[in-house]
Design a protein around this motif. Structure first.
Motif, PDB file in Angstrom:
ATOM      1  N   SER A 108       0.847  -1.193   0.000  1.00  0.00           N
ATOM      2  CA  SER A 108       0.000   0.000   0.000  1.00  0.00           C
ATOM      3  C   SER A 108       0.886   1.249   0.000  1.00  0.00           C
ATOM      4  CB  SER A 108      -0.916  -0.010   1.225  1.00  0.00           C
ATOM      5  OG  SER A 108      -0.142  -0.021   2.402  1.00  0.00           O
ATOM      6  N   GLU A 109       0.292   2.335  -0.290  1.00  0.00           N
ATOM      7  CA  GLU A 109       1.029   3.600  -0.280  1.00  0.00           C
ATOM      8  C   GLU A 109       1.451   3.920   1.145  1.00  0.00           C
ATOM      9  OE1 GLU A 109       2.680   6.888  -2.202  1.00  0.00           O
ATOM     10  OE2 GLU A 109       1.703   5.116  -3.034  1.00  0.00           O
ATOM     11  N   GLU A 110       2.740   4.117   1.295  1.00  0.00           N
ATOM     12  CA  GLU A 110       3.242   4.365   2.629  1.00  0.00           C
ATOM     13  C   GLU A 110       2.899   5.785   3.073  1.00  0.00           C
ATOM     14  OE1 GLU A 110       7.331   3.559   2.666  1.00  0.00           O
ATOM     15  OE2 GLU A 110       7.119   1.400   2.365  1.00  0.00           O
ATOM     16  N   ASP A 111       2.611   5.863   4.350  1.00  0.00           N
ATOM     17  CA  ASP A 111       2.281   7.176   4.896  1.00  0.00           C
ATOM     18  C   ASP A 111       3.521   8.033   5.125  1.00  0.00           C
ATOM     19  OD1 ASP A 111      -0.358   6.508   4.872  1.00  0.00           O
ATOM     20  OD2 ASP A 111      -0.321   5.690   6.925  1.00  0.00           O
ATOM     21  N   VAL A 112       4.663   7.384   5.285  1.00  0.00           N
ATOM     22  CA  VAL A 112       5.896   8.106   5.552  1.00  0.00           C
ATOM     23  C   VAL A 112       6.615   8.385   4.234  1.00  0.00           C
ATOM     24  CG1 VAL A 112       7.089   5.926   5.986  1.00  0.00           C
ATOM     25  CG2 VAL A 112       8.078   8.074   6.800  1.00  0.00           C
ATOM     26  N   LYS A 113       7.034   9.611   4.096  1.00  0.00           N
ATOM     27  CA  LYS A 113       7.764  10.004   2.885  1.00  0.00           C
ATOM     28  C   LYS A 113       9.154  10.443   3.306  1.00  0.00           C
ATOM     29  CE  LYS A 113       7.404  12.911  -1.245  1.00  0.00           C
ATOM     30  NZ  LYS A 113       6.608  13.961  -1.926  1.00  0.00           N
ATOM     31  N   VAL A 114      10.064   9.453   3.183  1.00  0.00           N
ATOM     32  CA  VAL A 114      11.430   9.722   3.627  1.00  0.00           C
ATOM     33  C   VAL A 114      12.116  10.635   2.628  1.00  0.00           C
ATOM     34  CG1 VAL A 114      11.596   7.540   4.873  1.00  0.00           C
ATOM     35  CG2 VAL A 114      12.249   7.645   2.471  1.00  0.00           C
ATOM     36  N   PRO A 115      13.139  11.351   3.078  1.00  0.00           N
ATOM     37  CA  PRO A 115      13.829  12.296   2.181  1.00  0.00           C
ATOM     38  C   PRO A 115      14.551  11.592   1.046  1.00  0.00           C
ATOM     39  CG  PRO A 115      14.302  12.784   4.480  1.00  0.00           C
ATOM     40  CD  PRO A 115      13.645  11.441   4.447  1.00  0.00           C
ATOM     41  N   TYR A 116      14.821  12.372   0.036  1.00  0.00           N
ATOM     42  CA  TYR A 116      15.592  11.843  -1.099  1.00  0.00           C
ATOM     43  C   TYR A 116      17.078  11.943  -0.793  1.00  0.00           C
ATOM     44  CZ  TYR A 116      11.200  12.177  -3.687  1.00  0.00           C
ATOM     45  OH  TYR A 116       9.919  12.028  -4.087  1.00  0.00           O
ATOM     46  N   ALA A 117      17.811  11.033  -1.409  1.00  0.00           N
ATOM     47  CA  ALA A 117      19.264  11.061  -1.260  1.00  0.00           C
ATOM     48  C   ALA A 117      19.881  10.349  -2.453  1.00  0.00           C
ATOM     49  CB  ALA A 117      19.693  10.397   0.043  1.00  0.00           C
ATOM     50  N   HIS A 118      21.048  10.844  -2.839  1.00  0.00           N
ATOM     51  CA  HIS A 118      21.751  10.213  -3.955  1.00  0.00           C
ATOM     52  C   HIS A 118      22.589   9.033  -3.508  1.00  0.00           C
ATOM     53  CE1 HIS A 118      20.856  14.246  -5.622  1.00  0.00           C
ATOM     54  NE2 HIS A 118      20.820  13.610  -6.781  1.00  0.00           N
ATOM     55  N   HIS A 119      23.041   9.088  -2.314  1.00  0.00           N
ATOM     56  CA  HIS A 119      23.907   8.025  -1.827  1.00  0.00           C
ATOM     57  C   HIS A 119      23.177   7.285  -0.719  1.00  0.00           C
ATOM     58  CE1 HIS A 119      27.224   9.822  -4.099  1.00  0.00           C
ATOM     59  NE2 HIS A 119      26.775  10.995  -3.647  1.00  0.00           N
ATOM     60  N   GLY A 120      23.634   6.119  -0.525  1.00  0.00           N
ATOM     61  CA  GLY A 120      23.018   5.320   0.517  1.00  0.00           C
ATOM     62  C   GLY A 120      23.383   3.857   0.345  1.00  0.00           C
ATOM     63  N   VAL A 121      23.047   3.087   1.311  1.00  0.00           N
ATOM     64  CA  VAL A 121      23.317   1.650   1.288  1.00  0.00           C
ATOM     65  C   VAL A 121      21.990   0.926   1.466  1.00  0.00           C
ATOM     66  CG1 VAL A 121      25.673   1.875   2.153  1.00  0.00           C
ATOM     67  CG2 VAL A 121      23.779   1.669   3.773  1.00  0.00           C
TER      68      VAL A 121
END
Lengths: 143, 382
Positions: A39-52
């Motif tokens: 389902s569509e998540e209620d939380v909208k985490v920030p965008y990032a170019h890097h990550g693991v």
């Protein structure tokens, strides 16, 4: 000379559909049991170019939902996007239980609108548990 | 005496220890068919069809056999043998004597039914060649033993055939009905090596003829004495293997692990800034700025690098951080964001630091709800 009569029977050249039907039904059954409705998540985490990448089964997820009203406290959930509402002690216990089960990573899925201080407060609380690594949940940024 | 087991192919029943004469009578009366099987009693020999049973063949042939040496439909092989001998000059005719079985009877001497032995040597008596091994019963009905010059296995009670259902149990009562073949007589009947109960052949000519028939008889016995061929019931695993492989491929393709993207950040010091200050761990902002590139974010999201405003976007932030690192040689970033600033601004600073490989330290902001004056900031270095 008497020989056993050779009976020549006409071969049945029809394609046996039974295995194919079996396969189809098994695949359908497997998909029916294994599909997880996302389902569509209620939380909208920030965008990032890097990550693991972190596997869901290898981490303890905490979710911080944005405040329902300006000035209100964000809602802390034990889980990834959904779960029981908890306070800092509950989050700490959940992380402790996760470490006991081998999940030493803690992913904090905080909404981008959540105050930075609230995120650090939750992060500071779970950091009391020894042996964890803290991760901030992000999503893939568009280039 | 020799008795026989008879297998009724129609009713699938076995009657055991039956005298041969009773078998013959039952065959004439129709209680047995030519397709029924026979074998010696109390043995495990192969079953033989009645129509192929040599003693009965002897009876079948008898009506058409003439007593004289001229009236004999000669078996093909025998005819060929005879022709060869004639081509040689006929000197071997005396040796090609073929005689039919001689019956030893108690009441009637065998000499009455057979030509004298000296005549047997000069005459050739062969079994008639039947175009078809067909209706044996018809042959038997046509003529009786009296019509034939060749002795049949006598029953001693030919005028009144015994009831087939009342076969005697006592073998001693049936001595007269045995098929007796004297050693001096010769017969054209084949000898089956697999059936030691068959009469012995003494004539070399008969043996030659019997060799070919012997092969056919053995083959016929092989094909007829056994049931249908065994069917191999193997489970076809092809479909199961197909299913297994397809499932494996499906799992390989679809079993992708769901990964959640995240930024690894240093753990904040669990101690509150006040307690940390009490323990003397806090450092002033100027002291920290000697080691860290200071990034400040106010509640509105405005960013400063070393107290110099910078645009809150990824490209400008990365450029300024890179320049500062090259100028000052500092390789770590200290994020000092206001408590109320949105979380996405802090993540932007984290992402920019990761872009150029800076270490990250996070200064814990004071919670405005506490209402106390801001203590000296404490940083957590990752």
């Amino acid at each position: 000379m008497l020989l056993r009569r050779q009976v020549s029977e006409e071969r049945d050249e029809h394609i046996d559909m039974t295995p194919m039907v079996d396969v189809v039904f098994q695949l359908m059954t497997f998909m029916l049991f294994s599909v997880q409705m996302v389902s569509e998540e209620d939380v909208k985490v920030p965008y990032a170019h890097h990550g693991v990448g972190v596997e869901e089964s290898a981490a303890t997820f905490l979710t911080l939902l944005k405040p329902s009203a300006p000035g209100a406290e964000p809602k802390l959930l034990i889980g990834n996007g959904k779960g029981d509402v908890a306070n800092l002690d509950g989050a700490r216990d959940a992380v402790t239980e996760g470490v006991r089960e081998g999940r030493r990573k803690v992913v904090l899925q905080a909404d981008g609108e959540v105050p930075h201080g609230e995120v650090l407060r939750v992060a500071g609380a779970v950091s009391e548990v020894e042996g964890i690594t803290l991760h901030i949940g992000v999503q893939e940024a568009d280039n | 005496m020799a008795t026989w087991d008879v297998f009724h192919t129609q009713t699938l029943e076995i009657e055991r220890s039956i005298p041969l004469e009773s078998v013959r009578e039952a065959l004439i009366q129709g209680r047995l068919s030519e397709e029924d099987l026979i074998r010696p009693a109390r043995t495990s020999d192969a079953w033989v069809r009645l129509m192929d049973f040599p003693p009965l063949l002897n009876v079948k042939a008898s009506p058409k056999v003439q007593a004289s040496s001229q009236a004999t439909p000669t078996p093909p092989s025998l005819a060929r043998e005879r022709q060869k001998e004639e081509e040689k000059g006929g000197e071997g005719q005396e040796e090609s004597v073929v005689a039919l079985p001689v019956l030893e009877r108690d009441d009637e001497p065998a000499e009455d039914s057979f030509p004298p032995e000296e005549n047997q040597e000069e005459s050739v008596v062969a079994l008639p060649v039947l175009e078809e091994k067909g209706n044996l019963r018809d042959v038997l009905d046509v003529g009786g033993p009296d019509d034939s010059a060749v002795a049949l296995p006598a029953t001693g009670e030919e005028d009144e055939p015994p009831d087939f259902a009342d076969w005697p149990d006592d073998e001693d009562d049936d001595e007269a009905s045995q098929v007796a073949l004297p050693a001096t007589s010769a017969t054209a009947l084949p000898r089956n090596e697999h059936q030691d109960w068959l009469p012995e052949l003494t004539s070399s000519g008969a043996n030659d003829w019997g060799k070919e028939e012997e092969e056919d008889e053995s083959i016929a016995g092989f094909t007829l004495a056994r049931g249908s061929a065994e069917t191999v019931e193997e489970l076809d695993l092809a479909a199961m293997v197909d299913v297994a492989f397809q499932l494996v491929l499906f799992f390989l393709v679809t079993a992708t692990t769901v990964l959640y993207k995240s930024l690894e950040v240093p753990k904040p010091n669990p101690e509150s800034p006040a307690s940390a200050a009490t323990q003397g761990r806090s450092r002033s902002l100027e002291e920290l700025q000697q080691d860290f590139i200071l990034v400040e974010i106010d509640p509105a999201g405005t960013m400063k690098i070393d107290q110099t405003p910078v645009g809150a976007n990824m490209a400008e932030l990365v450029g300024r951080l890179r320049d500062t690192r090259e100028k000052t040689g500092r390789k770590a970033m200290l994020l000092s964001a206001d408590f109320a600033t949105p979380h996405r601004n802090a993540v932007l600073a984290y992402d920019a630091a990761n872009e150029i490989g800076l270490e990250i330290a996070i200064a814990r902001p004071r919670d405005p709800a506490l209402g106390a004056p801001p203590p000296p900031r404490k940083a957590a270095q990752g």
